[in-house]
Design a protein around this motif. Structure first.
Motif, PDB file in Angstrom:
ATOM      1  N   PHE A 481       0.846  -1.188   0.000  1.00 21.23           N
ATOM      2  CA  PHE A 481       0.000   0.000   0.000  1.00 21.23           C
ATOM      3  C   PHE A 481       0.891   1.250   0.000  1.00 21.23           C
ATOM      4  N   THR A 482       0.939   1.941  -1.133  1.00 20.11           N
ATOM      5  CA  THR A 482       1.525   3.275  -1.182  1.00 20.11           C
ATOM      6  C   THR A 482       0.389   4.276  -1.275  1.00 20.11           C
ATOM      7  N   LEU A 483       0.590   5.459  -0.712  1.00 19.03           N
ATOM      8  CA  LEU A 483      -0.504   6.416  -0.564  1.00 19.03           C
ATOM      9  C   LEU A 483      -0.129   7.788  -1.104  1.00 19.03           C
ATOM     10  N   SER A 484      -1.147   8.602  -1.332  1.00 18.86           N
ATOM     11  CA  SER A 484      -0.925   9.964  -1.811  1.00 18.86           C
ATOM     12  C   SER A 484      -0.139  10.800  -0.806  1.00 18.86           C
ATOM     13  N   VAL A 485      -0.224  10.485   0.478  1.00 17.36           N
ATOM     14  CA  VAL A 485       0.581  11.223   1.464  1.00 17.36           C
ATOM     15  C   VAL A 485       2.063  10.873   1.362  1.00 17.36           C
ATOM     16  N   ASP A 486       2.399   9.813   0.617  1.00 13.86           N
ATOM     17  CA  ASP A 486       3.801   9.413   0.462  1.00 13.86           C
ATOM     18  C   ASP A 486       4.526  10.205  -0.618  1.00 13.86           C
ATOM     19  N   LEU A 487       3.799  10.867  -1.501  1.00 12.04           N
ATOM     20  CA  LEU A 487       4.440  11.486  -2.654  1.00 12.04           C
ATOM     21  C   LEU A 487       5.403  12.601  -2.254  1.00 12.04           C
ATOM     22  N   ALA A 488       4.985  13.496  -1.366  1.00  9.95           N
ATOM     23  CA  ALA A 488       5.868  14.602  -0.967  1.00  9.95           C
ATOM     24  C   ALA A 488       7.140  14.093  -0.298  1.00  9.95           C
ATOM     25  N   PRO A 489       7.073  13.196   0.697  1.00 14.66           N
ATOM     26  CA  PRO A 489       8.320  12.691   1.282  1.00 14.66           C
ATOM     27  C   PRO A 489       9.206  11.970   0.273  1.00 14.66           C
ATOM     28  N   ILE A 491       9.472  12.552  -3.042  1.00 18.54           N
ATOM     29  CA  ILE A 491      10.112  13.537  -3.915  1.00 18.54           C
ATOM     30  C   ILE A 491      11.204  14.297  -3.161  1.00 18.54           C
ATOM     31  N   LEU A 492      10.918  14.724  -1.953  1.00 19.03           N
ATOM     32  CA  LEU A 492      11.913  15.456  -1.167  1.00 19.03           C
ATOM     33  C   LEU A 492      13.137  14.591  -0.890  1.00 19.03           C
ATOM     34  N   SER A 493      12.925  13.329  -0.602  1.00 16.21           N
ATOM     35  CA  SER A 493      14.055  12.443  -0.325  1.00 16.21           C
ATOM     36  C   SER A 493      14.928  12.267  -1.563  1.00 16.21           C
ATOM     37  N   ALA A 494      14.309  12.182  -2.748  1.00 22.28           N
ATOM     38  CA  ALA A 494      15.079  12.075  -3.991  1.00 22.28           C
ATOM     39  C   ALA A 494      15.888  13.339  -4.249  1.00 22.28           C
ATOM     40  N   ALA A 495      15.409  14.463  -3.714  1.00 17.87           N
ATOM     41  CA  ALA A 495      16.125  15.733  -3.844  1.00 17.87           C
ATOM     42  C   ALA A 495      17.129  15.950  -2.712  1.00 17.87           C
ATOM     43  N   GLN A 496      17.317  14.933  -1.871  1.00 14.33           N
ATOM     44  CA  GLN A 496      18.225  15.012  -0.726  1.00 14.33           C
ATOM     45  C   GLN A 496      17.792  16.103   0.249  1.00 14.33           C
ATOM     46  N   ASP A 507       8.830   7.556   2.460  1.00 13.24           N
ATOM     47  CA  ASP A 507       9.593   7.559   1.220  1.00 13.24           C
ATOM     48  C   ASP A 507       9.371   6.228   0.504  1.00 13.24           C
ATOM     49  N   ILE A 508       8.654   6.268  -0.604  1.00 11.89           N
ATOM     50  CA  ILE A 508       8.341   5.044  -1.346  1.00 11.89           C
ATOM     51  C   ILE A 508       9.603   4.382  -1.884  1.00 11.89           C
ATOM     52  N   ALA A 509      10.654   5.152  -2.123  1.00 12.42           N
ATOM     53  CA  ALA A 509      11.892   4.594  -2.668  1.00 12.42           C
ATOM     54  C   ALA A 509      12.471   3.504  -1.784  1.00 12.42           C
ATOM     55  N   GLU A 516      14.115  -5.307   1.874  1.00 12.21           N
ATOM     56  CA  GLU A 516      13.993  -6.217   3.019  1.00 12.21           C
ATOM     57  C   GLU A 516      13.530  -5.476   4.264  1.00 12.21           C
ATOM     58  N   GLU A 517      14.138  -4.322   4.515  1.00  7.81           N
ATOM     59  CA  GLU A 517      13.788  -3.558   5.707  1.00  7.81           C
ATOM     60  C   GLU A 517      12.430  -2.883   5.563  1.00  7.81           C
ATOM     61  N   ALA A 518      12.208  -2.253   4.414  1.00  6.49           N
ATOM     62  CA  ALA A 518      10.947  -1.536   4.220  1.00  6.49           C
ATOM     63  C   ALA A 518       9.765  -2.490   4.191  1.00  6.49           C
TER      64      ALA A 518
END
Length: 616
Positions: A481-489, A491-496, A507-509, A516-518
């Motif tokens: 289950f990935t959610l719309s509330v996950d998109l901002a974190p 994107i920000l994480s990909a931008a460091q 962070d969906i990434a 394994e951990e996620a």
């Protein structure tokens, strides 16, 4: 248990029921509570005893974050479906240190079922990814769950990607009103070769869902990383998220700009545009929506064509010495509301597409399934009104083909943008994301549009192509289950950029960088809300006859709906009933009763948790 519903009226004037008729599929309210005042003290003592026997919940008393569930349930013992929102976002932001306690909190919540022979965990998966990093759980294979091969080479590649401090460019393709089946990768009848190629080079998330299925609320969730109950921008026009409930400069777009990104959004914004905030949000923006055909430069132009033109202009004029973040916010495949005869208007060049194809109507697009809807769904319901002329039997073939043509046009623009990224030499340094604000009913259950927590409404495409992604992950599907509330974190994480602590998503990434951990700590269910009133959905929402408010607990095995204005419950075993055809709430089977007790308890917990602004 619930009483059997009376036969629905067939009269259009009378509708299909009336608020004076008790038709609920099951209510939390108990007749035993409607007693004389002399027995109230005895009732209170009895309730306290029952609750103390049935709940075993221990909290870290110093955390102050999680509301005391026992007292909340006792406070609302007459209507167990409501838990009070005691964690306002203002408090969370004012005392950010309180969030630190969340990661140290010892939470256990076991609710006995009616037979008191088995305990049901209602607080599962409270551990966040950060917890699992500290715990260092034993390594285990995850191929069956995510389609990844956990070999040493891929682990090494993932570690290298994680250790890289180079922020990625961001390209977000944000469509409108797309359900899962409007994607060639999942439905071969639809022509979307460019998005399909993204999936081949990235990952498609088959259980991606929105937390509220409506345009502007979902777009505000994208910007803030928050549930609607927290960002509060639930009506148009609304400025709540501009420093009233959220520190706007700490949300997605301003943070990208503050951290050196050249930022832009073209197309549908669907929110207020306060000048003092816009200049801190985007270096370039051009907002428009509402119709498929517009005028620009003295010419009649299609909105998707304008989306592509504006996106290419942004990319060609951007400063080449800065990272960029562009959101291409398509209006397609949204209908032109109010145009009954021609709600979906593709370009003339696309009219030959799908002309020789037979597109079957959905399995649940029948009068029988419409008659199964709750009694308060009648001819006044907006979703039923829009169903006519769009997806009723005489209209379906024309409208669904035009809708698919709009989707193919969007895909074509995405292809042109990707070609531009390649020509500029930044394709391999750019995170590509395709998703949408909400799903869409194409006649299922006799309805059109969104709002309600049916699969076609809440489950939407998400495709991510990430240069950091291990080769073994590319072309795979993920069913977490990935959610719309996950998109901002994400994107920000990909931008460091470290996501603010008030954001509720993850962070969906992590699902492909640390599977394994996620996978061990990822959510197994979530709370859904469509509500424009108070957090209980009863006061301030509007008329239940037109667009009733609804909350839901969504799992992979069961879905529980609660319509608060009518105190009406529904339960679907989606594991065996994926089209949500049979409400089993009135079933007397022991397994169903056990599921009902579990979903009610878990729903109450997650409702309070999410609406209080906690991480989900």
């Amino acid at each position: 248990m619930a009483s059997t519903s009376p036969t629905r009226s067939k009269s259009p004037r009378a509708g299909r029921g009336s608020p004076g008729v008790v038709r609920s599929g099951g209510s939390f309210a108990s007749p035993s509570l409607s007693i004389g005042p002399l027995l109230l003290p005895t009732t209170a003592v009895l309730i306290l005893y029952i609750m103390s026997q049935n709940l075993r919940i221990s909290f870290d008393q110093e955390s102050g974050v999680f509301p005391n569930m026992v007292s909340s349930m006792l406070d609302e013992s007459k209507t167990l479906h409501t838990l009070r929102n005691r964690g306002r976002i203002e408090d969370i932001l004012a005392k950010s240190s309180r969030w630190g306690h969340f990661f140290e909190m010892n939470v256990s919540g076991l609710v006995r079922n009616e037979t008191r022979t088995q305990r049901i965990d209602i607080t599962q998966n409270l551990h966040r990814i950060e917890d699992y990093d500290k715990m260092k759980p034993p390594r285990r294979k995850h191929a069956a769950k995510t389609g990844l091969m956990a070999d040493d080479e891929d682990d090494s590649s993932s570690r290298r990607a994680q250790e890289s401090k180079e922020p990625l460019n961001i390209m977000l393709f944000y469509a409108d009103d797309w359900t899962m089946k409007v994607l060639g990768k999942l439905n071969p009848q639809v022509i979307t070769p460019n998005i399909d190629a993204m999936a081949d080079q990235g990952m498609i998330f088959t259980r991606n869902c929105v937390t509220t299925s409506i345009c502007w609320i979902s777009r505000n969730t994208l910007a803030t990383g928050l549930y609607a109950a927290v960002h509060k921008t639930v009506r148009l026009p609304g400025r709540e998220m501009f420093n009233k409930t959220v520190p706007w400069l700490e949300t997605l777009y301003p943070l990208l700009k503050q951290n050196g990104y050249y930022t832009g959004l073209v197309g549908k914004w669907h929110a207020q545009q306060p000048a003092e905030f816009m200049k801190e949000t985007f270096d370039h923006h051009r907002f428009y929506m509402g119709d498929h055909w517009m005028h620009r430069g003295g010419k009649r132009r299609h909105v998707t064509d304008l989306n592509g033109e504006d996106a290419l202009t942004f990319l060609r004029r951007r400063p080449k010495d800065k990272k960029f973040a562009l959101t291409v916010s398509f209006f397609a495949t949204h209908a032109v509301d109010g145009n009954l005869s021609n709600p979906y208007q593709p370009m003339p060049e696309s009219l030959g597409l799908y002309s020789n194809v037979t597109i079957p109507r959905p399995q649940t697009a029948t009068e029988e399934h419409w008659q199964k809807m709750p009694w308060f769904f009648d001819h006044r319901n907006v979703a039923r009104i829009r169903h006519k002329h769009r997806f009723d039997e005489p209209s379906y073939d024309k409208q669904i083909k035009n809708l698919y043509r709009l989707a193919t046009e969007v895909d074509s623009v995405i292809g042109a943008i990707i070609d531009e990224l390649k020509s500029q030499g930044v394709y391999n340094q750019t995170l590509l994301v395709f998703t949408t604000d909400n799903g869409n009913l194409h006649g299922e259950h006799g309805l059109a549009e969104k709002w309600y927590p049916f699969e076609e409404s809440v489950r939407v495409p998400l495709v991510i192509q990430d240069p950091r992604m291990p080769e073994s992950a590319k072309g795979s599907r993920n069913d977490e289950f990935t959610l719309s509330v996950d998109l901002a974190p994400t994107i920000l994480s990909a931008a460091q950029i470290k996501p603010p602590k008030f954001m509720q998503g993850r962070d969906i990434a992590q699902l492909y960088l640390k599977p394994e951990e996620a996978g061990d700590s990822w959510r197994q269910d979530f709370f859904y809300e469509w509500n424009q009133g108070d957090n209980n959905g009863i006061h301030g929402h509007g008329r239940y006859q037109t667009l009733p408010s609804v909350f839901a607990l969504i799992r992979k095995d069961y879905k529980y709906f609660y319509w608060p204005q009518l105190k009406y419950e529904q339960l679907f075993c989606v594991e065996n009933d994926p089209y949500e055809e049979s409400d089993i709430l009135n079933s007397t089977m022991q397994t169903t009763q056990r599921a009902l007790h579990m979903t009610r308890a878990r729903f109450s917990f997650l409702k309070s948790w999410a609406q209080s602004g906690n991480p989900v």
